[in-house]
Motif scaffolding. Sequence first.
Motif, PDB file in Angstrom:
ATOM      1  N   ASP A 140      -5.949  17.113  18.498  1.00  0.00           N
ATOM      2  CA  ASP A 140      -6.008  18.080  17.387  1.00  0.00           C
ATOM      3  C   ASP A 140      -7.049  17.647  16.365  1.00  0.00           C
ATOM      4  N   LEU A 141      -7.053  16.359  16.034  1.00  0.00           N
ATOM      5  CA  LEU A 141      -7.972  15.856  15.007  1.00  0.00           C
ATOM      6  C   LEU A 141      -9.417  15.964  15.473  1.00  0.00           C
TER       7      LEU A 141
ATOM      8  N   ASP B 120      -3.402  -2.743  11.412  1.00  0.00           N
ATOM      9  CA  ASP B 120      -3.087  -4.055  10.834  1.00  0.00           C
ATOM     10  C   ASP B 120      -2.438  -4.998  11.845  1.00  0.00           C
ATOM     11  N   GLY B 121      -2.654  -4.705  13.134  1.00  0.00           N
ATOM     12  CA  GLY B 121      -2.278  -5.676  14.154  1.00  0.00           C
ATOM     13  C   GLY B 121      -0.817  -5.695  14.572  1.00  0.00           C
ATOM     14  N   ARG B 122      -0.093  -4.618  14.298  1.00  0.00           N
ATOM     15  CA  ARG B 122       1.300  -4.558  14.744  1.00  0.00           C
ATOM     16  C   ARG B 122       1.385  -3.799  16.062  1.00  0.00           C
ATOM     17  N   ILE B 123       2.577  -3.862  16.681  1.00  0.00           N
ATOM     18  CA  ILE B 123       2.857  -3.049  17.859  1.00  0.00           C
ATOM     19  C   ILE B 123       2.970  -1.606  17.390  1.00  0.00           C
ATOM     20  N   GLY B 124       2.220  -0.721  18.018  1.00  0.00           N
ATOM     21  CA  GLY B 124       2.282   0.682  17.616  1.00  0.00           C
ATOM     22  C   GLY B 124       1.007   1.381  18.047  1.00  0.00           C
ATOM     23  N   THR B 125       0.907   2.658  17.719  1.00  0.00           N
ATOM     24  CA  THR B 125      -0.288   3.406  18.085  1.00  0.00           C
ATOM     25  C   THR B 125      -0.841   4.134  16.863  1.00  0.00           C
ATOM     26  N   ASP B 126      -2.136   4.401  16.894  1.00  0.00           N
ATOM     27  CA  ASP B 126      -2.833   4.978  15.754  1.00  0.00           C
ATOM     28  C   ASP B 126      -3.681   6.175  16.217  1.00  0.00           C
ATOM     29  N   PRO B 127      -3.253   7.389  15.860  1.00  0.00           N
ATOM     30  CA  PRO B 127      -3.970   8.585  16.319  1.00  0.00           C
ATOM     31  C   PRO B 127      -5.463   8.578  15.955  1.00  0.00           C
ATOM     32  N   MET B 128      -5.797   8.046  14.772  1.00  0.00           N
ATOM     33  CA  MET B 128      -7.207   8.022  14.362  1.00  0.00           C
ATOM     34  C   MET B 128      -8.025   7.156  15.317  1.00  0.00           C
ATOM     35  N   ARG B 129      -7.442   6.035  15.699  1.00  0.00           N
ATOM     36  CA  ARG B 129      -8.124   5.131  16.634  1.00  0.00           C
ATOM     37  C   ARG B 129      -8.273   5.802  18.005  1.00  0.00           C
ATOM     38  N   VAL B 130      -7.279   6.603  18.397  1.00  0.00           N
ATOM     39  CA  VAL B 130      -7.380   7.303  19.679  1.00  0.00           C
ATOM     40  C   VAL B 130      -8.556   8.283  19.646  1.00  0.00           C
ATOM     41  N   SER B 131      -8.700   9.018  18.529  1.00  0.00           N
ATOM     42  CA  SER B 131      -9.843   9.958  18.428  1.00  0.00           C
ATOM     43  C   SER B 131     -11.157   9.197  18.536  1.00  0.00           C
ATOM     44  N   GLU B 132     -11.243   8.064  17.835  1.00  0.00           N
ATOM     45  CA  GLU B 132     -12.487   7.275  17.890  1.00  0.00           C
ATOM     46  C   GLU B 132     -12.777   6.812  19.311  1.00  0.00           C
ATOM     47  N   ALA B 133     -11.723   6.348  19.987  1.00  0.00           N
ATOM     48  CA  ALA B 133     -11.895   5.836  21.352  1.00  0.00           C
ATOM     49  C   ALA B 133     -12.400   6.938  22.277  1.00  0.00           C
ATOM     50  N   ILE B 134     -11.852   8.146  22.113  1.00  0.00           N
ATOM     51  CA  ILE B 134     -12.290   9.272  22.946  1.00  0.00           C
ATOM     52  C   ILE B 134     -13.776   9.549  22.686  1.00  0.00           C
ATOM     53  N   ALA B 135     -14.156   9.538  21.410  1.00  0.00           N
ATOM     54  CA  ALA B 135     -15.556   9.800  21.059  1.00  0.00           C
ATOM     55  C   ALA B 135     -16.476   8.699  21.613  1.00  0.00           C
TER      56      ALA B 135
ATOM     57  N   LEU C 274      -0.084   9.097   6.493  1.00  0.00           N
ATOM     58  CA  LEU C 274       1.050   8.724   7.347  1.00  0.00           C
ATOM     59  C   LEU C 274       0.599   8.548   8.795  1.00  0.00           C
ATOM     60  N   VAL C 275      -0.264   9.469   9.241  1.00  0.00           N
ATOM     61  CA  VAL C 275      -0.763   9.407  10.617  1.00  0.00           C
ATOM     62  C   VAL C 275      -1.414   8.053  10.889  1.00  0.00           C
ATOM     63  N   SER C 276      -2.180   7.560   9.924  1.00  0.00           N
ATOM     64  CA  SER C 276      -2.935   6.335  10.206  1.00  0.00           C
ATOM     65  C   SER C 276      -2.213   5.062   9.779  1.00  0.00           C
ATOM     66  N   SER C 277      -1.070   5.162   9.102  1.00  0.00           N
ATOM     67  CA  SER C 277      -0.463   3.924   8.618  1.00  0.00           C
ATOM     68  C   SER C 277       0.909   3.606   9.201  1.00  0.00           C
ATOM     69  N   VAL C 278       1.528   4.538   9.890  1.00  0.00           N
ATOM     70  CA  VAL C 278       2.910   4.308  10.315  1.00  0.00           C
ATOM     71  C   VAL C 278       3.023   3.513  11.628  1.00  0.00           C
ATOM     72  N   GLY C 279       2.329   3.968  12.666  1.00  0.00           N
ATOM     73  CA  GLY C 279       2.331   3.214  13.923  1.00  0.00           C
ATOM     74  C   GLY C 279       3.334   3.686  14.956  1.00  0.00           C
TER      75      GLY C 279
ATOM     76  N   SER D  22       0.649  10.323  19.580  1.00  0.00           N
ATOM     77  CA  SER D  22      -0.606   9.945  18.935  1.00  0.00           C
ATOM     78  C   SER D  22      -1.791  10.532  19.683  1.00  0.00           C
ATOM     79  N   ALA D  23      -1.732  10.511  21.008  1.00  0.00           N
ATOM     80  CA  ALA D  23      -2.843  11.049  21.801  1.00  0.00           C
ATOM     81  C   ALA D  23      -2.955  12.559  21.612  1.00  0.00           C
ATOM     82  N   GLU D  24      -1.818  13.233  21.563  1.00  0.00           N
ATOM     83  CA  GLU D  24      -1.863  14.687  21.354  1.00  0.00           C
ATOM     84  C   GLU D  24      -2.407  15.025  19.969  1.00  0.00           C
ATOM     85  N   LEU D  25      -1.982  14.256  18.982  1.00  0.00           N
ATOM     86  CA  LEU D  25      -2.475  14.485  17.625  1.00  0.00           C
ATOM     87  C   LEU D  25      -3.971  14.180  17.552  1.00  0.00           C
ATOM     88  N   ALA D  26      -4.405  13.145  18.283  1.00  0.00           N
ATOM     89  CA  ALA D  26      -5.832  12.793  18.311  1.00  0.00           C
ATOM     90  C   ALA D  26      -6.664  13.963  18.826  1.00  0.00           C
TER      91      ALA D  26
END
Lengths: 155, 211
Positions: free
Chosen positions: A81-82, A40-55, B73-78, A75-79
């Motif tokens: 795992d995912l 949603d455009g805030r400062i932060g990181t998103d593990p799901m997006r990291v997995s997508e980027a790797i793919a 939580l993984v995808s919404s917290v940031g 987030s990268a480490e969790l990505a």
Amino acid sequence: MVGIVVVSHSPRFAEAAVALALEMVHGERPPIALAAGTEDGRIGTDPMRVSEAIAEVGSSAGVLVFMDLGSAVLSAELALDLLGDPGFEVRLTSAPFVEGLLAAIVGAAYGADLDRVHQEADGALLAKRMHLGGEDTALAPAPSPGVPGRSEVAG
Amino acid sequence: MDNVTLDTLTDWLSRFHAAVTERRDYLTELDSAIGDAEHGANMARGMAAVMAKIDVARPGTVDELLKTVGMTLVSSVGGASGPLYGTFFLRMGIACGAVCELTPEALGSGLRAGLDGVLQRGKAELGDKTMYDALFPALEAYATAVAAGSGAPGAIDAAADAARLGRDATVPMVARKGRASYLGERSVGHLDPGATSAAMLISSLAAAMAG
């Protein structure tokens, strides 16, 4: 070519770091994907997006992942795992973000393999360290707060 | 009869959502001292997303419920609490399995699996001024109480007390993890926001079990 993933808290920071590195690339660019900021455009990181980027940038040449700080690393480490087994090698690097990205993007563009790209990224601070007075000084522990940087030792 | 049902676990999440929402400004204030001043907002947003998700998905088993919580939580917290709390719930869900209720022992091992996940993800040690400093003593207290014959509600009460003590013990600690670690000694004298929300997590479970 080795794929590069850039994980940052800030999309503007990631875009600028990649743009800076790409000034050195004049031929074909390696695959680069950003995973920066939250959905949603805030400062932060998103593990799901990291997995997508790797793919997105993954191939048999492998992928090297850069992270800025803090939760970017988690987030990268969790990505990873995912992602499970993506069918190619993915490595996270502790290389300095700006210098490392430059070295890796240039290395990958020249066709270096994952080992070489990773190694060049990890060593990317060397030139700056040498310029600023040698590696030994740069590696010494920082003085504690409040302690003068230059100690006066009586002869 | 002392088992923990899916309804109780859902109530736990709902109370945790209420707690982090109500104390959102307080968590953010704690985080403004030693972090990026986002913890309250991040947790409130994450748990709001969780409640919306489970309201629609209506998970039928404990693992489904907790895995949904973790992924949301993984995808919404940031911030770092996304991967950390997310991993906690994902691992807890896997450990609990496709059941509809948990014995006190199963709840304990589920929480423990969640904590092991947090540890593996965050690589924190006791005394690093993190959520681990609240959760570890809480789960120790829980296991001790269950071993002594206590039911789940009594054991989780003991856990909530231990979590609060663990939380308060973070004040004199030097932060060694996350962005707070860049502050070094300057982090001393502040309550850790992660340990504070973690203590809320355990006290919300105690409140849900008390009914």
